[in-house]
Write a protein that holds these residues in place. Structure first.
Motif, mmCIF file in Angstrom:
data_model
loop_
_atom_site.group_PDB
_atom_site.id
_atom_site.type_symbol
_atom_site.label_atom_id
_atom_site.label_comp_id
_atom_site.label_asym_id
_atom_site.label_seq_id
_atom_site.Cartn_x
_atom_site.Cartn_y
_atom_site.Cartn_z
ATOM 1 N N ASP A 1 0.857 -1.179 0.000
ATOM 2 C CA ASP A 1 0.000 0.000 0.000
ATOM 3 C C ASP A 1 0.895 1.231 0.000
ATOM 4 O OD1 ASP A 1 -1.802 1.982 0.401
ATOM 5 O OD2 ASP A 1 -2.850 1.037 2.065
ATOM 6 N N GLN A 2 0.750 2.050 -1.044
ATOM 7 C CA GLN A 2 1.665 3.183 -1.173
ATOM 8 C C GLN A 2 1.534 4.163 -0.002
ATOM 9 O OE1 GLN A 2 0.713 4.955 -4.927
ATOM 10 N NE2 GLN A 2 -1.445 5.227 -4.476
ATOM 11 N N GLU A 3 0.405 4.128 0.697
ATOM 12 C CA GLU A 3 0.254 5.005 1.858
ATOM 13 C C GLU A 3 1.244 4.644 2.960
ATOM 14 O OE1 GLU A 3 -3.774 5.180 3.199
ATOM 15 O OE2 GLU A 3 -4.584 5.254 1.178
ATOM 16 N N LEU A 4 1.587 3.338 3.055
ATOM 17 C CA LEU A 4 2.496 2.905 4.114
ATOM 18 C C LEU A 4 3.908 3.433 3.916
ATOM 19 C CD1 LEU A 4 1.461 -0.831 4.605
ATOM 20 C CD2 LEU A 4 0.917 1.103 6.077
ATOM 21 N N ALA A 5 4.236 3.781 2.685
ATOM 22 C CA ALA A 5 5.599 4.227 2.397
ATOM 23 C C ALA A 5 5.850 5.656 2.839
ATOM 24 C CB ALA A 5 5.884 4.099 0.898
ATOM 25 N N MET A 6 4.783 6.362 3.239
ATOM 26 C CA MET A 6 4.915 7.772 3.590
ATOM 27 C C MET A 6 4.908 7.975 5.112
ATOM 28 S SD MET A 6 5.176 9.509 0.792
ATOM 29 C CE MET A 6 6.096 8.173 0.044
ATOM 30 N N PRO A 7 5.649 8.978 5.601
ATOM 31 C CA PRO A 7 5.574 9.319 7.030
ATOM 32 C C PRO A 7 4.157 9.762 7.386
ATOM 33 C CG PRO A 7 7.434 10.425 5.953
ATOM 34 C CD PRO A 7 6.615 9.823 4.874
ATOM 35 N N GLN A 8 3.807 9.600 8.658
ATOM 36 C CA GLN A 8 2.444 9.925 9.085
ATOM 37 C C GLN A 8 2.136 11.413 8.975
ATOM 38 O OE1 GLN A 8 2.438 8.076 12.994
ATOM 39 N NE2 GLN A 8 1.190 6.397 12.230
ATOM 40 N N ASP A 9 3.158 12.257 8.985
ATOM 41 C CA ASP A 9 2.924 13.694 8.891
ATOM 42 C C ASP A 9 3.152 14.215 7.476
ATOM 43 O OD1 ASP A 9 5.622 13.271 8.790
ATOM 44 O OD2 ASP A 9 6.163 14.907 10.146
ATOM 45 N N SER A 10 3.168 13.336 6.483
ATOM 46 C CA SER A 10 3.483 13.745 5.119
ATOM 47 C C SER A 10 2.241 14.258 4.401
ATOM 48 C CB SER A 10 4.075 12.569 4.337
ATOM 49 O OG SER A 10 4.195 12.875 2.969
ATOM 50 N N PHE A 11 2.399 15.318 3.625
ATOM 51 C CA PHE A 11 1.302 15.813 2.803
ATOM 52 C C PHE A 11 0.976 14.814 1.690
ATOM 53 C CE2 PHE A 11 5.112 17.340 0.649
ATOM 54 C CZ PHE A 11 4.827 17.153 -0.691
ATOM 55 N N PHE B 1 7.616 3.225 17.925
ATOM 56 C CA PHE B 1 7.361 4.667 18.019
ATOM 57 C C PHE B 1 7.863 5.430 16.791
ATOM 58 C CE2 PHE B 1 7.867 2.931 22.294
ATOM 59 C CZ PHE B 1 6.660 3.319 22.876
ATOM 60 N N ALA B 2 8.273 4.709 15.746
ATOM 61 C CA ALA B 2 8.764 5.372 14.536
ATOM 62 C C ALA B 2 7.628 6.124 13.854
ATOM 63 C CB ALA B 2 9.368 4.351 13.578
ATOM 64 N N LYS B 3 7.948 7.249 13.233
ATOM 65 C CA LYS B 3 6.950 8.023 12.496
ATOM 66 C C LYS B 3 6.550 7.311 11.202
ATOM 67 C CE LYS B 3 8.548 12.544 14.131
ATOM 68 N NZ LYS B 3 9.114 13.853 13.726
ATOM 69 N N SER B 4 7.477 6.603 10.643
ATOM 70 C CA SER B 4 7.222 5.934 9.371
ATOM 71 C C SER B 4 6.325 4.717 9.585
ATOM 72 C CB SER B 4 8.546 5.491 8.746
ATOM 73 O OG SER B 4 8.313 4.611 7.679
ATOM 74 N N GLN B 5 5.256 4.662 8.803
ATOM 75 C CA GLN B 5 4.360 3.511 8.898
ATOM 76 C C GLN B 5 5.028 2.252 8.394
ATOM 77 O OE1 GLN B 5 -0.005 4.644 8.004
ATOM 78 N NE2 GLN B 5 1.198 5.951 6.674
ATOM 79 N N ILE B 6 5.915 2.404 7.424
ATOM 80 C CA ILE B 6 6.593 1.226 6.887
ATOM 81 C C ILE B 6 7.512 0.624 7.951
ATOM 82 C CG2 ILE B 6 8.712 2.233 5.895
ATOM 83 C CD1 ILE B 6 8.028 0.702 3.322
ATOM 84 N N PHE B 7 8.055 1.449 8.835
ATOM 85 C CA PHE B 7 8.859 0.943 9.946
ATOM 86 C C PHE B 7 7.977 0.207 10.942
ATOM 87 C CE2 PHE B 7 12.589 3.055 8.549
ATOM 88 C CZ PHE B 7 13.629 2.542 9.290
ATOM 89 N N GLN B 8 6.832 0.786 11.228
ATOM 90 C CA GLN B 8 5.950 0.166 12.203
ATOM 91 C C GLN B 8 5.451 -1.194 11.731
ATOM 92 O OE1 GLN B 8 2.787 2.893 13.059
ATOM 93 N NE2 GLN B 8 4.141 4.502 13.794
ATOM 94 N N VAL B 9 5.114 -1.284 10.452
ATOM 95 C CA VAL B 9 4.521 -2.512 9.929
ATOM 96 C C VAL B 9 5.592 -3.529 9.579
ATOM 97 C CG1 VAL B 9 3.160 -3.507 8.051
ATOM 98 C CG2 VAL B 9 2.476 -1.328 9.085
#
Length: 1284
Positions: A861-871, A1221-1229
């Motif tokens: 999912d391309q959304e996972l590749a982006m930081p949570q605070d990314s536009f 606690f990483a901001k990146s969703q890809i790190f979390q998942v």
């Protein structure tokens, strides 16, 4: 009252005379015509006819010649009297030609339509079916402004049916999308079509023609409805013209096999088949195991009160049996390795200073290569193999044509605004909240602000895509393609003030919008093309729906602004675009923060945004990674110490040694990166983020085992410290070599992957592990020697220049964790019931994981590749919610095809005379099954439009040079295009005028001109005065794609279609006599901008299984060799590692971790880390001198269990928790969840399942190995335990 008298007889001659007079009077008053000639020209330059109620008049010969062009059938029976003059016939031909530009593709359609036009224009019996309703005068000259035309519904319906499927190749749409007024083809019907053709408000209709339809059996005393003979679209009009092609007439399409039903889920008895099969396997396996455990085994060690007896094999047992070849070879191998590592360790322990200096110098030299390293962030270079089909096809497309446009897009959603109900004469229309007047004004202000962005002199007009601009000419910003709702209004804000009245209802800008939405070709944008409502609007489709003809675009709750920017294959040419995009992002970020209306939610992106955000993401999580590493470093530094008394805490601690061990791990990573920097293999951010984790996991375990072995060892009499450390390395070195080589080979074979990111990771990791192992058995041994001397000299840790008091005699004691394992955990685990339970539970876990692993989602999912605070994340979310159109797909045709040859043309085109299985026909047929093929629209066809353009007399040339001249230029003469028997340009004309077609801009006079649609679609070269078409593309559209599965299934479907077309082309060419070598160069492949990212998912399962299989096989081979050719031990290791990976797959399904390149890297890493959980324990089991398998399993777990638990499990567990606690969703998942799974599942199998498995099927006692131990000198038991 008048009396009646009887009639008298009349002479016969009087009767004859009376009849003659009556006939003459009737003839003189007969009204065959309602008009004749032209009397007026209106404001639209349309000619209007003169009223005339007399008889038909004779047509001059030149007029008859004009009639033959379109109305030849009226000349049958030598009729030469008509209700029209020559001028009217000329106007008829001219007006029909406009419709012919689109409908001539289907001869029966245009013939059916024109027949009624010829009848009402020139029929000598007009008055039978027409009457004048209104006239007007201009300078006392009367002209007709309205007529009624009585027609039969049969004719109207049949004509509509024959034209309903005629296509417009340029747009991939139907002709009725352009020719039914405010109605698209899907909402058009016979009555609406004919009403539009007679509507005087249309710029193409000279006066009002009201069609009055009559049912076939209805009778009218006043009129005889016009009922012209029609020809179905699948029949030829005459012997000279063919029937309509498949793309223009469904009845002409070949009947294919029935559409197969969708595949049913694999079930057995209504239940999921995988679960049923694995349940059966589990039941049978458990029954067999339980029978074997309880019915057919005996042994004193199997009782409930098992204790570790510590009994060794006696000499008699060791010599009792003869040795096999592999037993001897295994013993010799182990003796050689132990002897080698003993000498190795003694040497480096004796020369610590030289070793550390040399090691530091080597690392410095290797590490300098980092200055040469290139970090790859381009997603294409990361995840697509340079030799992959999609990458090569992308390169071909970008080189031959131009890369796909750069998209700058803004999605503006209405927030807290109500829907708009607009009352009209046709009933109330409901509009979405985005059509609010103030909302639209804000959108226009934003659009104009973006157009005026200045990035250090670079404006939008300097970089935008302007298809109607002349090559090399300066572009005005109005020529830039902007897909925006304001295109319908010509970017004119005053259009919002439009106001009128109709039947008592207000006519506002909403009425104009509705008409434009229904038919965008009525409201062309300033750039000269239409605004597709599916692109300009969002949020009008319910989830899961696809675009249809009845889609209600007016219900949109979001507006989308799309700016197209030219892309270039040469990266230096896109620098201006990159500068402008950067300024654009800054502008939009500021706008959304400070200027955005409270009624708007705005999401935006640019072409460069994804790569920019990926770079920022990596930097944003640097702190998280550092904290994670720091926690692991602290744990290692503290837990290595063997502190027995508090007063000796600063002496017995090994913080310095722990830090040294961590530095060695980092030095190995630095050296690996440096080596590949010299080699020139680009690095990726995954390497920087993941490999230190991996090497730390592997290297720390070796450090723990080496240090803790020494802590439990007693120095022999007359043995120096250096000799003791050498002897200890001789004991644990083979195990360290086994794990390190297994993991390295695993990763080196993983480097065979075609995926650049996986390949780079595997190679970097493999080299890093080798270097880490070498530094551990050299530099760390030297550091350990120095640290041990420090401790023996009673010097403090860290501050080694401070000396403590002389220590009291301290006896060696076992650590708490070691005591727990040997006294509590091992006896409990080795109980028969517990062992049986463990086997059953882990077998159930394995079966369950196998059953659910095939259900793992594929994709990222391309959304996972982006930081949570990314536009960009907000944009992806908004796009997923509002996306209502699929991406374009280009079917590229290349190879030695002779386009001037009619036979080869028929293999490609879709119009008259074209093959039923031609390239474009197959794509058209695929679009009819869009739910299976993912093709939403037929492909545009430059070759069909070229034929139509050439036949429409649109071609012009300059008198002086003979070069191309736009058809709008009235000073240029028309081209003399000679045509062949198929009404196509002949060989020379085809070559000469194709470049003219590709330069001509379309308008309503020449709708098929090809500059806008095909200017970049055909690549040709001129050699020896011959034009050679090297390649061309035909553009279609995919259906709406949202999930990863949609994307890669669309790719798979497009490739199947292309493969069928290629096979057809090559087969037909060879059957036509083309040499095989030449025919095989002809190929069709699909290209879309997303293919390069999703191709990997077509083979993701096979790639994963291949990578896992190769990795596990390499571990088996290395284990088999280094364990003294012990196949039992190798199989046990492979079984355990396979179970770990399979169970990790089950965890991926339940924790929503999809299978993609990132998770594949983690799975390869999981195989490597699993070796640490298995190999040390299995090696310890193999060299154990206990008698039974249970005793040996208990002995090995007691010695190695605490090291595995403290060295790997706790070390990694502490660091992994921080990743949550990483901001990146890809790190979390993909990192937190998968790493946690690797550690927990690996520890469970290494500390619970593996010892139990060894107790059942572990390698038997090796006599040769035992004899070697019994013949050795004084042997001290090595206890491998940690101190906590």
């Amino acid at each position: 009252m008048i009396s009646r008298t009887p009639p008298r007889s009349t002479p016969f001659g009087v009767h004859i005379l009376f009849a003659a007079v009556l006939f003459t009077l009737i003839q003189s008053s007969k009204q065959d015509c309602i008009w004749y000639g032209v009397c007026n020209t209106n404001a639209f330059q349309h000619s209007q006819n003169c009223p005339y109620n007399g008889t038909a008049k004779e047509m001059p010969s030149d007029g008859l010649d004009l009639m033959k062009h379109r109305c030849g059938y009226l000349l049958e029976n030598s009729n030469n009297k008509f209700c029209c003059d020559k001028t009217q016939v000329e106007l008829l031909n001219k007006n029909v030609e406009l419709a012919g530009h689109i409908l001539d593709r289907c001869p029966s359609c245009i013939e059916n339509l024109v027949r009624h036009i010829c009848q009402f224009t020139c029929s000598p019996h007009q008055s039978e079916f027409m009457r004048v309703v209104a006239t007007d005068k201009n300078k006392d000259v009367e002209y007709i402004t309205s007529v009624d035309l009585h027609v039969s519904t049969e004719y109207v319906n049949k004509t509509y049916k024959s034209c309903s499927q005629v296509s417009v190749p340029q747009t991939g749409q139907l002709a009725f999308d352009l020719m039914c007024g405010a109605y698209p083809a899907s909402r058009c019907n016979p009555t609406k079509w004919f009403n539009f053709m007679g509507d005087a408000t249309s710029p193409y209709v000279p006066f009002q023609i009201t069609y009055i339809q009559h049912e076939p059996n209805s009778k009218s005393d006043e009129f005889k409805p016009l009922n012209v003979t029609t020809v179905p679209c699948n029949q030829a009009v005459n012997s000279k013209l063919p029937a309509c092609s498949c793309t223009d007439c469904d009845l002409s399409c070949p009947q294919g096999p029935p559409e197969p039903p969708p595949p049913e889920p694999f079930k057995i008895g209504g239940l999921d088949a995988y679960f049923v099969i694995m349940a059966a396997v589990f039941i049978v396996g458990v029954l067999v195991f339980l029978m074997g455990s309880f019915l057919f085994t005996q042994g004193s060690s199997l009782d409930e009160n098992f204790q570790i007896d510590g009994n060794d094999v006696s000499d008699e047992m060791a010599y009792g049996e003869s040795d096999t070849y592999f037993d001897k070879l295994g013993a010799q191998t182990e003796y050689f390795l132990e002897s080698f590592f003993t000498k190795w360790g003694t040497f480096f322990a004796s020369n610590p200073g030289m070793t550390l200096v040399a090691g530091t110098a080597l690392v410095a030299v290797l590490g300098y290569g980092i200055s040469c390293i290139e970090i790859t962030t381009d997603p294409v270079k990361l995840w697509a193999s340079p030799n992959s089909k999609s990458r090569l096809e992308r390169e071909f497309f970008d080189t031959k044509f131009s890369p796909f446009y750069r998209l700058e897009q803004i999605i503006i959603k209405a927030v807290n605004l109500p829907q708009i109900v607009h009352n009209t004469s046709n009933g109330p229309y409901t509009f979405g909240p985005v059509f609010d007047r103030d909302f639209l004004s804000e959108v226009l202000n934003l659009q104009e602000s973006i157009r005026n962005i200045n990035a250090n002199g670079t404006m939008l007009k300097d970089i935008c895509f302007a298809p109607l601009s002349d090559d090399g000419s300066e572009i005005e910003v109005s020529q830039c393609v902007v897909q925006s709702i304001w295109g319908y209004f010509g970017d004119d804000p005053t259009r919002l003030d439009d106001h009128d009245e109709e039947n008592g209802f207000n006519v506002t800008y909403l009425d104009g919008l509705y008409a434009c939405i229904s038919n965008p070709y009525l409201c062309l944008a300033p750039y000269g093309g239409p605004v597709d409502p599916a692109i300009a609007f969002g949020g009008f489709l319910p989830p899961g729906d696809q675009l249809t003809g009845s889609t209600k675009y007016e219900l949109a709750n979001a507006l989308i602004l799309t700016f197209l920017v030219k892309n270039h294959h040469n990266k230096t040419d896109i620098q201006p675009a990159l500068k402008w995009e950067k300024k654009f992002i800054e502008f939009m970020a500021n706008y959304t923060k400070n200027n955005k209306s409270e009624y708007m939610d705005i999401a935006f992106t640019s072409e460069r945004s994804i790569e920019d955000e990926l770079n920022r993401e990596s930097q944003s999580d640097v702190l998280t990674i550092l904290v994670s590493y720091l926690i692991m470093f602290l744990y290692i530094a503290i837990s290595l110490g063997h502190v027995k008394e508090f007063k000796r805490v600063f002496i017995d601690s090994k913080i310095t040694l722990g830090i040294g061990g961590v530095i060695i791990v980092l030095a190995s990573v630095v050296s690996s990166v440096g080596i590949f920097g010299y080699v020139g293999l680009p690095a990726t951010l995954i390497i920087v983020e993941v490999i230190p984790f991996l090497v730390l996991a592997v290297g720390v375990d070796n450090i723990f085992i080496l240090v803790q072995t020494h802590q439990r060892d007693q120095r022999k009499p007359n043995e120096t410290l250096e000799q003791q450390i050498g002897r200890i390395l001789g004991r644990v070195g083979p195990s360290m070599l086994l794990t390190s080589l297994s993991e390295s080979f695993c990763f080196f074979l993983g480097g065979l992957s075609d995926m650049p990111a996986v390949r780079a990771f595997a190679l970097y990791a493999g080299v890093a592990l080798i270097i880490d192992f070498l530094l551990q058995i050299t530099c760390f041994v030297s550091l350990f020697t120095l640290d041990t001397k420090r401790k023996e000299e009673n010097r403090m840790d860290i501050c080694c220049f401070v000396k403590g008091k002389k220590p009291d005699s301290v006896t060696n004691s076992e650590g708490l964790l070691y005591k727990f394992f040997s006294s509590v955990y091992v006896p409990f685990l080795m109980k028969k019931v517990i062992r049986v339970s463990v086997m059953v539970i882990f077998f159930a876990w394995l079966c369950f994981s196998i059953a659910i692993a095939p259900k793992i989602d594929i994709g990222l999912d391309q959304e996972l590749a982006m930081p949570q605070d990314s536009f960009v994340l907000h944009y992806f979310q908004s796009l997923n919610e509002n996306l209502n159109i699929g991406p374009p797909v280009y079917f590229v045709l290349k190879g030695d095809l002779v386009y001037t040859n009619s036979t080869d043309q028929n293999l490609v085109c879709a119009g008259q005379y074209c093959n039923d299985d031609s390239l474009l026909t197959q794509i058209y047929l695929a679009s009819r099954h869009s739910n299976q093929t993912y093709i939403a629209r037929p492909a545009s066809s430059w070759i069909d439009d070229y034929f139509d353009w050439a036949s429409a007399s649109c071609c012009k040339y300059r008198k002086d040079t003979g070069d191309f001249c736009p058809h709008q230029d009235t000073s240029c003469p028309k081209c003399n295009i000679t045509q062949n028997s198929l009404q196509r340009p002949d060989n020379k004309a085809f070559e000469k005028y194709l470049p003219f077609f590709l330069k001509d801009n379309p308008d309503d006079q020449c709708a098929k001109a090809g500059h806008a649609a095909y200017g970049g679609a055909v690549r040709y070269s001129n050699s020896h005065d011959r034009l050679q078409i090297e390649s061309s593309y035909f553009m279609a559209y995919h259906t709406i794609l949202k999930s990863s599965a949609d994307y890669f299934l669309a790719l798979e479907s497009a490739r199947k279609i292309s493969a069928n077309i290629t096979q057809m082309l090559q087969g037909r060419l060879m059957s036509n006599g083309v040499p095989m070598q030449s025919a095989l160069t002809v190929e069709v492949f699909p290209y879309s901008v997303f293919y390069v990212f999703y191709e990997q998912y077509l083979t993701m399962w096979s790639d994963t299984l291949q990578s896992m299989g190769i990795s596990v096989l390499s571990i088996f081979v290395v284990t088999f060799v280094l364990m003294g050719f012990d196949v039992h031990s190798a199989l046990v290791v492979v079984i355990t590692i396979t179970m770990i990976v399979v169970n990790l797959g089950g965890l991926m399904y339940y924790w929503n971790i999809s299978l993609n390149a990132v998770s594949l890297v983690n799975l390869v890493m999981a195989v490597g880390i699993s070796v640490e959980f298995c190999s040390h324990l299995v090696h310890s089991f193999a060299i154990s001198k206990s008698v039974s398998q249970i005793d040996r399993a208990a002995d090995s777990l007691s010695k190695m269990g605490s090291s595995i638990f403290s060295g790997i499990t706790l070390t990694k567990f502490a660091g992994i928790l921080v990743l949550a606690f990483a901001k990146s969703q890809i790190f979390q998942v993909f990192y937190f969840r998968m790493y946690l799974g690797i550690v927990v599942i690996g520890a469970a199998h290494g500390l619970i399942f593996l010892p139990v498995l060894l107790s059942y099927i572990g390698a038997p006692v090796s006599n040769a190995r035992l004899r070697y131990h019994s013949q050795a000198t004084v042997e001290h038991e090595t206890a491998l335990a940690g101190i906590l």
